[in-house]
Design a protein around this motif. Sequence first.
Motif, PDB file in Angstrom:
ATOM      1  N   HIS A  92       0.836  -1.205   0.000  1.00 31.66           N
ATOM      2  CA  HIS A  92       0.000   0.000   0.000  1.00 31.66           C
ATOM      3  C   HIS A  92       0.872   1.255   0.000  1.00 31.66           C
ATOM      4  O   HIS A  92       0.668   2.176  -0.813  1.00 31.66           O
ATOM      5  CB  HIS A  92      -0.913  -0.012   1.228  1.00 31.66           C
ATOM      6  CG  HIS A  92      -1.653   1.270   1.473  1.00 31.66           C
ATOM      7  ND1 HIS A  92      -2.736   1.667   0.723  1.00 31.66           N
ATOM      8  CD2 HIS A  92      -1.444   2.257   2.386  1.00 31.66           C
ATOM      9  CE1 HIS A  92      -3.176   2.834   1.164  1.00 31.66           C
ATOM     10  NE2 HIS A  92      -2.410   3.215   2.170  1.00 31.66           N
ATOM     11  N   PRO A 102      -5.785   4.607  -4.420  1.00 29.14           N
ATOM     12  CA  PRO A 102      -6.689   3.473  -4.185  1.00 29.14           C
ATOM     13  C   PRO A 102      -8.129   3.820  -4.512  1.00 29.14           C
ATOM     14  O   PRO A 102      -8.605   4.924  -4.239  1.00 29.14           O
ATOM     15  CB  PRO A 102      -6.516   3.193  -2.684  1.00 29.14           C
ATOM     16  CG  PRO A 102      -6.058   4.496  -2.108  1.00 29.14           C
ATOM     17  CD  PRO A 102      -5.247   5.176  -3.173  1.00 29.14           C
ATOM     18  N   TYR A 258      -5.810  -0.006  -7.428  1.00 28.98           N
ATOM     19  CA  TYR A 258      -4.993   1.196  -7.292  1.00 28.98           C
ATOM     20  C   TYR A 258      -4.734   1.719  -8.701  1.00 28.98           C
ATOM     21  O   TYR A 258      -4.238   0.995  -9.551  1.00 28.98           O
ATOM     22  CB  TYR A 258      -3.671   0.891  -6.582  1.00 28.98           C
ATOM     23  CG  TYR A 258      -3.801   0.677  -5.102  1.00 28.98           C
ATOM     24  CD1 TYR A 258      -3.318   1.623  -4.183  1.00 28.98           C
ATOM     25  CD2 TYR A 258      -4.406  -0.470  -4.586  1.00 28.98           C
ATOM     26  CE1 TYR A 258      -3.417   1.438  -2.819  1.00 28.98           C
ATOM     27  CE2 TYR A 258      -4.526  -0.659  -3.215  1.00 28.98           C
ATOM     28  CZ  TYR A 258      -4.036   0.293  -2.340  1.00 28.98           C
ATOM     29  OH  TYR A 258      -4.142   0.086  -0.973  1.00 28.98           O
TER      30      TYR A 258
END
Length: 262
Positions: A92, A102, A258
Motif C-alpha cells: 500500500h 486506491p 490502485y
Amino acid sequence: MTDAQRYLQAYDSQLRTDAETPSALNVTELGPLRLVTFAGGQGFITYRNFAGAGRTEIAALVVDALAHFVADPFITEVEWKTRGHDKAPGLHEALLANGFTPGEPESIMVGPLAGLCADAPVPAGVTLRKVSAEVDVRAMSAMADEAFGEPASTRRADSLLARLARNDGMELWVAELGGRMVSAGRLEPVPGTDFAGVWGGSTLAEFRGRGIYRALTAARARSALAMGKTLVHSDSTEFSRPILERSGLVKVSTTTPYEWTR
C-alpha cells in the motif's frame, strides 16, 4: 475446510493465472507480477502471490512495474489489482509513493452457479437478451456509464466490441423495459476452469430494487451452466453483493484497485 476457504483456494489456484486476463494484448512477467497491456492504452498489474517477498523487494517491484508502462507512450492509465488476503508487506505504501490512488474496495464473491438461477423471476414487462450488434453494445455501454454516474465514454464500448471480435467466449446481456435498456452485465466463462465470471453489473438508479438485476444475473448463470461451468466469481459493489449472497455466493476476500494515470 469451510465453503469460504474452499472457494478461496479454487479462486487462487484457477483464476490468478492467464485466465484472469483473456483479452490481453501482451503479458510481461516481472518476478511474481504479470504486467498486462489491454486495448485502449490500459495497463494492468496482477499476480498470484508475492512468494514471501518483504517490503524492500515489493517496493522495488512497484517501481519496476510502473517503469515498464511509463516506457510505453500509448499507456495512459494503469490498474494494480490487490487482494485483501494476500501477504504483501508495504505494498500500500509503495503504491502511494509511486503515484497510485486506491479505489473503493469490492467484495470477491464465489459460489455455485446453480444458486443464481433459483427464485429469480423476470419482472413483468422486462425483456432479457444477449447482445452483440455494435448499436446495442454502444447503447449498453452508455447506459452503464449513466448508471455509475460517469461521463459517457466510447472507449469502453470500443473495448467490448474488440473483445467480441476475438470470440473469446464473453457474452453481453441487457435487460430492457419499455424498449429502454435499464440493466446490463457481462458473462466471462474462464477456459480450462470450473468458473465463469459475472461482471459489469449496472442498473439505472430508478430501476433498482425491482429484481431486474437478479433476473439478468440468473440468465447469465444459465448460459454458463450450459457451457459446463459450475462456479461463479465476481468482484461486487455493495449494490450487487447482497443479491449474490442471497443466491448462495460467499464473500471470500476483498479486492482494491490502485489507479495510476499519466
